[in-house]
Design a protein around this motif. Sequence first.
Motif, PDB file in Angstrom:
ATOM      1  N   TRP A  31     -55.939 -16.048  10.318  1.00 58.60           N
ATOM      2  CA  TRP A  31     -56.971 -15.385   9.522  1.00 58.60           C
ATOM      3  C   TRP A  31     -56.498 -14.017   9.056  1.00 58.60           C
ATOM      4  O   TRP A  31     -55.733 -13.348   9.745  1.00 58.60           O
ATOM      5  CB  TRP A  31     -58.244 -15.241  10.353  1.00 58.60           C
ATOM      6  CG  TRP A  31     -58.792 -16.547  10.811  1.00 58.60           C
ATOM      7  CD1 TRP A  31     -58.474 -17.217  11.959  1.00 58.60           C
ATOM      8  CD2 TRP A  31     -59.727 -17.375  10.118  1.00 58.60           C
ATOM      9  NE1 TRP A  31     -59.161 -18.407  12.028  1.00 58.60           N
ATOM     10  CE2 TRP A  31     -59.943 -18.525  10.907  1.00 58.60           C
ATOM     11  CE3 TRP A  31     -60.405 -17.241   8.905  1.00 58.60           C
ATOM     12  CZ2 TRP A  31     -60.811 -19.535  10.521  1.00 58.60           C
ATOM     13  CZ3 TRP A  31     -61.274 -18.254   8.531  1.00 58.60           C
ATOM     14  CH2 TRP A  31     -61.470 -19.384   9.332  1.00 58.60           C
ATOM     15  N   ASN A  32     -57.028 -13.608   7.913  1.00 59.25           N
ATOM     16  CA  ASN A  32     -56.748 -12.278   7.406  1.00 59.25           C
ATOM     17  C   ASN A  32     -57.378 -11.236   8.329  1.00 59.25           C
ATOM     18  O   ASN A  32     -58.438 -11.470   8.904  1.00 59.25           O
ATOM     19  CB  ASN A  32     -57.308 -12.127   5.987  1.00 59.25           C
ATOM     20  CG  ASN A  32     -56.768 -10.914   5.273  1.00 59.25           C
ATOM     21  OD1 ASN A  32     -55.682 -10.435   5.568  1.00 59.25           O
ATOM     22  ND2 ASN A  32     -57.522 -10.416   4.320  1.00 59.25           N
ATOM     23  N   ASP A  33     -56.721 -10.121   8.482  1.00 61.39           N
ATOM     24  CA  ASP A  33     -57.277  -9.041   9.289  1.00 61.39           C
ATOM     25  C   ASP A  33     -56.978  -7.710   8.596  1.00 61.39           C
ATOM     26  O   ASP A  33     -56.091  -7.631   7.761  1.00 61.39           O
ATOM     27  CB  ASP A  33     -56.716  -9.066  10.715  1.00 61.39           C
ATOM     28  CG  ASP A  33     -55.238  -8.771  10.785  1.00 61.39           C
ATOM     29  OD1 ASP A  33     -54.827  -7.655  10.425  1.00 61.39           O
ATOM     30  OD2 ASP A  33     -54.470  -9.650  11.212  1.00 61.39           O
ATOM     31  N   PRO A  34     -57.713  -6.664   8.956  1.00 59.91           N
ATOM     32  CA  PRO A  34     -57.525  -5.371   8.296  1.00 59.91           C
ATOM     33  C   PRO A  34     -56.422  -4.517   8.917  1.00 59.91           C
ATOM     34  O   PRO A  34     -56.248  -3.368   8.530  1.00 59.91           O
ATOM     35  CB  PRO A  34     -58.887  -4.699   8.471  1.00 59.91           C
ATOM     36  CG  PRO A  34     -59.381  -5.245   9.768  1.00 59.91           C
ATOM     37  CD  PRO A  34     -58.879  -6.669   9.824  1.00 59.91           C
ATOM     38  N   VAL A  35     -55.665  -5.063   9.852  1.00 57.01           N
ATOM     39  CA  VAL A  35     -54.718  -4.262  10.618  1.00 57.01           C
ATOM     40  C   VAL A  35     -53.267  -4.514  10.230  1.00 57.01           C
ATOM     41  O   VAL A  35     -52.514  -3.572   9.975  1.00 57.01           O
ATOM     42  CB  VAL A  35     -54.909  -4.524  12.132  1.00 57.01           C
ATOM     43  CG1 VAL A  35     -53.906  -3.743  12.955  1.00 57.01           C
ATOM     44  CG2 VAL A  35     -56.327  -4.204  12.563  1.00 57.01           C
ATOM     45  N   ASN A  36     -52.857  -5.771  10.191  1.00 62.43           N
ATOM     46  CA  ASN A  36     -51.440  -6.106  10.037  1.00 62.43           C
ATOM     47  C   ASN A  36     -50.990  -6.084   8.579  1.00 62.43           C
ATOM     48  O   ASN A  36     -51.686  -6.565   7.690  1.00 62.43           O
ATOM     49  CB  ASN A  36     -51.164  -7.484  10.642  1.00 62.43           C
ATOM     50  CG  ASN A  36     -51.335  -7.459  12.142  1.00 62.43           C
ATOM     51  OD1 ASN A  36     -50.615  -6.767  12.837  1.00 62.43           O
ATOM     52  ND2 ASN A  36     -52.315  -8.198  12.643  1.00 62.43           N
ATOM     53  N   VAL A  63     -53.091 -16.313   3.469  1.00 59.96           N
ATOM     54  CA  VAL A  63     -53.884 -15.534   4.430  1.00 59.96           C
ATOM     55  C   VAL A  63     -54.514 -14.342   3.715  1.00 59.96           C
ATOM     56  O   VAL A  63     -55.708 -14.070   3.845  1.00 59.96           O
ATOM     57  CB  VAL A  63     -53.023 -15.068   5.624  1.00 59.96           C
ATOM     58  CG1 VAL A  63     -53.790 -14.078   6.489  1.00 59.96           C
ATOM     59  CG2 VAL A  63     -52.551 -16.254   6.450  1.00 59.96           C
ATOM     60  N   HIS A  64     -53.716 -13.634   2.939  1.00 59.79           N
ATOM     61  CA  HIS A  64     -54.171 -12.416   2.277  1.00 59.79           C
ATOM     62  C   HIS A  64     -55.210 -12.700   1.191  1.00 59.79           C
ATOM     63  O   HIS A  64     -56.237 -12.025   1.121  1.00 59.79           O
ATOM     64  CB  HIS A  64     -52.968 -11.682   1.674  1.00 59.79           C
ATOM     65  CG  HIS A  64     -53.322 -10.439   0.934  1.00 59.79           C
ATOM     66  ND1 HIS A  64     -53.806  -9.319   1.569  1.00 59.79           N
ATOM     67  CD2 HIS A  64     -53.272 -10.141  -0.388  1.00 59.79           C
ATOM     68  CE1 HIS A  64     -54.047  -8.377   0.669  1.00 59.79           C
ATOM     69  NE2 HIS A  64     -53.725  -8.855  -0.532  1.00 59.79           N
ATOM     70  N   GLN A  65     -54.961 -13.696   0.359  1.00 55.34           N
ATOM     71  CA  GLN A  65     -55.825 -13.941  -0.787  1.00 55.34           C
ATOM     72  C   GLN A  65     -57.015 -14.846  -0.484  1.00 55.34           C
ATOM     73  O   GLN A  65     -58.088 -14.667  -1.050  1.00 55.34           O
ATOM     74  CB  GLN A  65     -55.006 -14.545  -1.933  1.00 55.34           C
ATOM     75  CG  GLN A  65     -53.993 -13.563  -2.496  1.00 55.34           C
ATOM     76  CD  GLN A  65     -53.085 -14.196  -3.537  1.00 55.34           C
ATOM     77  OE1 GLN A  65     -52.915 -15.411  -3.589  1.00 55.34           O
ATOM     78  NE2 GLN A  65     -52.486 -13.350  -4.364  1.00 55.34           N
ATOM     79  N   GLN A  66     -56.816 -15.841   0.383  1.00 54.62           N
ATOM     80  CA  GLN A  66     -57.883 -16.796   0.669  1.00 54.62           C
ATOM     81  C   GLN A  66     -58.578 -16.522   1.999  1.00 54.62           C
ATOM     82  O   GLN A  66     -59.542 -17.196   2.345  1.00 54.62           O
ATOM     83  CB  GLN A  66     -57.316 -18.214   0.649  1.00 54.62           C
ATOM     84  CG  GLN A  66     -56.752 -18.591  -0.703  1.00 54.62           C
ATOM     85  CD  GLN A  66     -55.976 -19.893  -0.681  1.00 54.62           C
ATOM     86  OE1 GLN A  66     -56.099 -20.696   0.251  1.00 54.62           O
ATOM     87  NE2 GLN A  66     -55.165 -20.107  -1.698  1.00 54.62           N
ATOM     88  N   GLY A  67     -58.046 -15.572   2.754  1.00 59.04           N
ATOM     89  CA  GLY A  67     -58.669 -15.221   4.023  1.00 59.04           C
ATOM     90  C   GLY A  67     -58.164 -16.003   5.216  1.00 59.04           C
ATOM     91  O   GLY A  67     -58.458 -15.649   6.353  1.00 59.04           O
ATOM     92  N   ARG A  68     -57.414 -17.065   4.969  1.00 60.17           N
ATOM     93  CA  ARG A  68     -56.871 -17.882   6.057  1.00 60.17           C
ATOM     94  C   ARG A  68     -55.801 -18.806   5.525  1.00 60.17           C
ATOM     95  O   ARG A  68     -55.721 -19.051   4.321  1.00 60.17           O
ATOM     96  CB  ARG A  68     -57.955 -18.709   6.732  1.00 60.17           C
ATOM     97  CG  ARG A  68     -58.448 -19.832   5.852  1.00 60.17           C
ATOM     98  CD  ARG A  68     -59.594 -20.579   6.483  1.00 60.17           C
ATOM     99  NE  ARG A  68     -59.739 -21.872   5.815  1.00 60.17           N
ATOM    100  CZ  ARG A  68     -59.860 -23.009   6.439  1.00 60.17           C
ATOM    101  NH1 ARG A  68     -59.862 -23.059   7.749  1.00 60.17           N
ATOM    102  NH2 ARG A  68     -59.989 -24.132   5.776  1.00 60.17           N
ATOM    103  N   SER A  69     -55.002 -19.358   6.448  1.00 60.08           N
ATOM    104  CA  SER A  69     -53.996 -20.343   6.075  1.00 60.08           C
ATOM    105  C   SER A  69     -53.721 -21.247   7.267  1.00 60.08           C
ATOM    106  O   SER A  69     -53.672 -20.782   8.410  1.00 60.08           O
ATOM    107  CB  SER A  69     -52.696 -19.665   5.649  1.00 60.08           C
ATOM    108  OG  SER A  69     -51.732 -20.636   5.280  1.00 60.08           O
ATOM    109  N   VAL A  70     -53.545 -22.534   6.998  1.00 59.79           N
ATOM    110  CA  VAL A  70     -53.103 -23.475   8.037  1.00 59.79           C
ATOM    111  C   VAL A  70     -51.593 -23.313   8.123  1.00 59.79           C
ATOM    112  O   VAL A  70     -50.871 -23.566   7.170  1.00 59.79           O
ATOM    113  CB  VAL A  70     -53.491 -24.920   7.686  1.00 59.79           C
ATOM    114  CG1 VAL A  70     -52.857 -25.889   8.667  1.00 59.79           C
ATOM    115  CG2 VAL A  70     -55.002 -25.071   7.666  1.00 59.79           C
ATOM    116  N   VAL A  71     -51.135 -22.861   9.274  1.00 61.21           N
ATOM    117  CA  VAL A  71     -49.733 -22.485   9.435  1.00 61.21           C
ATOM    118  C   VAL A  71     -48.934 -23.516  10.214  1.00 61.21           C
ATOM    119  O   VAL A  71     -47.728 -23.627  10.047  1.00 61.21           O
ATOM    120  CB  VAL A  71     -49.646 -21.088  10.104  1.00 61.21           C
ATOM    121  CG1 VAL A  71     -48.225 -20.680  10.357  1.00 61.21           C
ATOM    122  CG2 VAL A  71     -50.356 -20.054   9.240  1.00 61.21           C
ATOM    123  N   SER A  72     -49.600 -24.298  11.067  1.00 58.01           N
ATOM    124  CA  SER A  72     -48.893 -25.248  11.914  1.00 58.01           C
ATOM    125  C   SER A  72     -49.820 -26.416  12.232  1.00 58.01           C
ATOM    126  O   SER A  72     -51.038 -26.251  12.280  1.00 58.01           O
ATOM    127  CB  SER A  72     -48.454 -24.546  13.204  1.00 58.01           C
ATOM    128  OG  SER A  72     -47.797 -25.429  14.075  1.00 58.01           O
TER     129      SER A  72
END
Length: 101
Positions: A31-36, A63-72
């Motif tokens: 998920w997107n976060d405001p820290v990393n 992650v950045h544009q859609q708020g999340r990504s399936v990574v694995s």
Amino acid sequence: MPFMTAMPDVLEHVEQVQALQADQPYVLIVWNDPVNLMSYVSYVFRSYFGYSEAKADELMMQVHQQGRSVVSTGTREKIEADVAAMHGFGLWATLSKADAA
């Protein structure tokens, strides 16, 4: 009074459904976060999963544009380990059944 048991075909169906559920893959969602920083997220994907720079950057942009990504994708045990690893890197990550993602 006679003892009643489930019919064999019903038991077989239940066993088949349980086997299908056990085989169903799980996914790791980051998920997107405001820290990393985006560069850090891409670095994590490259270093932990071994993705190429292009693939890691693509997933990071999701992650950045859609708020999340399936990574694995994998077994529940593998994805639980991946979630723990992402938490160790400071990323927000969860697991889900593949059809629910």
